[in-house]
Design an enzyme around this catalytic site. Structure first.
Site, PDB file in Angstrom:
ATOM      1  CB  SER A  70      -8.049   1.597  -3.300  1.00 11.60           C
ATOM      2  OG  SER A  70      -7.829   1.987  -4.649  1.00 11.60           O
ATOM      3  CB  CYS A 139       1.263  -2.023  -6.104  1.00 14.53           C
ATOM      4  SG  CYS A 139      -0.101  -0.872  -5.769  1.00 14.53           S
TER       5      CYS A 139
HETATM    6  O1  RRO Z   1      -0.231   1.912  -2.533  1.00  4.83           O
HETATM    7  C1  RRO Z   1      -0.986   0.927  -2.615  1.00  4.83           C
HETATM    8  O2  RRO Z   1      -2.164   1.006  -2.996  1.00  4.83           O
HETATM    9  C2  RRO Z   1      -0.514  -0.431  -2.261  1.00  4.83           C
HETATM   10  C3  RRO Z   1       0.734  -0.943  -2.596  1.00  4.83           C
HETATM   11 BR1  RRO Z   1       2.080   0.073  -3.415  1.00  4.83          BR
HETATM   12  C4  RRO Z   1       1.033  -2.305  -2.324  1.00  4.83           C
HETATM   13  O3  RRO Z   1       2.121  -2.847  -2.619  1.00  4.83           O
HETATM   14  N1  RRO Z   1       0.081  -3.045  -1.702  1.00  4.83           N
HETATM   15  C5  RRO Z   1      -1.123  -2.536  -1.367  1.00  4.83           C
HETATM   16  O4  RRO Z   1      -1.964  -3.259  -0.806  1.00  4.83           O
HETATM   17  N2  RRO Z   1      -1.405  -1.229  -1.647  1.00  4.83           N
END
Ligand code: RRO
Length: 310
Positions: A70, A139
């Site tokens: 997270s 995300c």
């Molecule tokens: O930053 C995150 O929490 C995150 C991103 Br941007 C994403 O594309 N995939 C993920 O599992 N975490």
């Protein structure tokens, strides 16, 4: 070995092994372990137009066969990436996938336009530019962005269309397994002019602290990645490659050359290695070398001979 190269939107990757966004930073820490030129490519940590501090509280949690995260899109912002990281990454002699997230349509478009301008400037200056834009609409960990755009095809279409208009860079769209219909989403990306799709991002999941009687994560849910999701990712990649004509980059729990080869046999043009970088810092280079070894041992001269064979 030339049969291990792959091609995405006219960009030739040395091999099909790309480091997944969010698991490799901008490559600097891993460059201490091996030359990054052994990789097919590196996807940057997700960037947004403005810097983001990320989520408060617990950010990562190990599970039986993977991990939850997270992180919440912590990043220094597009401008800082361009001024501090882009040139260094371009010197590493590997393909760079610039992963772009956003909280609004306007933010995505402005972010893409700035990345596009920075790349044009460098092309004009005579630099070789093996760059792809990886548009992140998947995300799972930020309320106001990312996956909010990647659940419904109609909403995602507006982002893909606007970013496609904002940049001439080869465009890869990273898709969420939490989408209502990920295959339909991939078809939409192709129709809107995306050059490739990458999938899957992490799977929305949960961990409860039974002593505190609440979720471990402040945002309640988190993204599951690692070997636990590999069979699911493989199934989705297989379904998607049968449905679209653009290249599919397979992602999800890849931890060995054999895993990567499964994705190629399911039809993937290339693969991304994510969580396994946290287990073995040399995972990317070893998986790339392992693919070559397997091809030699099996008398397979080109990955094209096995791609999509299943
Ligand atoms: O930053 C995150 O929490 C995150 C991103 Br941007 C994403 O594309 N995939 C993920 O599992 N975490």
């Amino acid at each position: 070995m030339s049969g291990i190269t792959c091609n995405i939107a006219g960009v030739t990757l040395r091999n099909p092994v790309i480091m997944a966004s969010g698991t490799f930073g901008y490559g600097r820490e891993y460059a201490a372990y091996y030359p990054l030129s052994r990789l097919g490519g590196i996807a940057t940590k997700g960037l947004t137009l403005f810097p983001r501090a990320g989520n408060p509280g617990v950010r990562v949690w190990e599970t039986a066969a993977g991990m939850l995260n997270s992180v919440g899109l912590e990043n220094p912002g597009v401008d800082a990436f361009i001024s501090r990281e882009l040139d260094w990454m371009l010197e590493q002699d590997t393909t760079v996938l610039i992963n772009l997230g956003g909280g609004s349509l306007e933010e995505y478009v402005e972010g893409a336009a700035r990345i596009d301008a920075a790349c044009r400037e460098r092309t004009k200056a005579g630099k070789k530019l093996p760059v792809l834009l990886e548009l992140n609409i998947s995300c799972p960990n930020v309320k106001e962005g990312g996956m909010a755009f990647g659940i419904e095809t109609a909403t995602a279409r507006s982002v893909v269309r606007a970013v496609r208009e904002a940049t001439g860079l080869p465009l890869v769209v990273k898709l969420s397994p939490n989408a209502r219909d990920i295959v339909e989403m991939a078809r939409m990306c192709e129709a809107e002019g995306a050059d490739a799709v990458s999938l899957i991002n992490s799977v929305l999941a949960m961990k409860i602290d039974i002593r505190a009687r609440r979720s471990i994560f402040r945002q309640t849910y988190a993204g599951l990645s690692g070997p636990a999701i590999k069979p699911i990712a493989l199934r989705i990649v297989h379904q998607t490659t049968k449905a679209v004509g653009i290249p599919v980059i397979g992602i999800g729990g890849i931890a060995s050359a054999e895993d990567a080869l499964e994705f190629v046999m399911a039809g993937a043009e290339a693969v991304q290695v994510g969580t396994w970088n946290f287990v073995h810092p040399c995972a990317g280079a070893e998986i790339a070398a392992g693919i070559t070894d397997w091809m030699c041992s099996q008398g397979v001269a080109s990955l094209d001979d096995i791609r999509g064979i299943v």
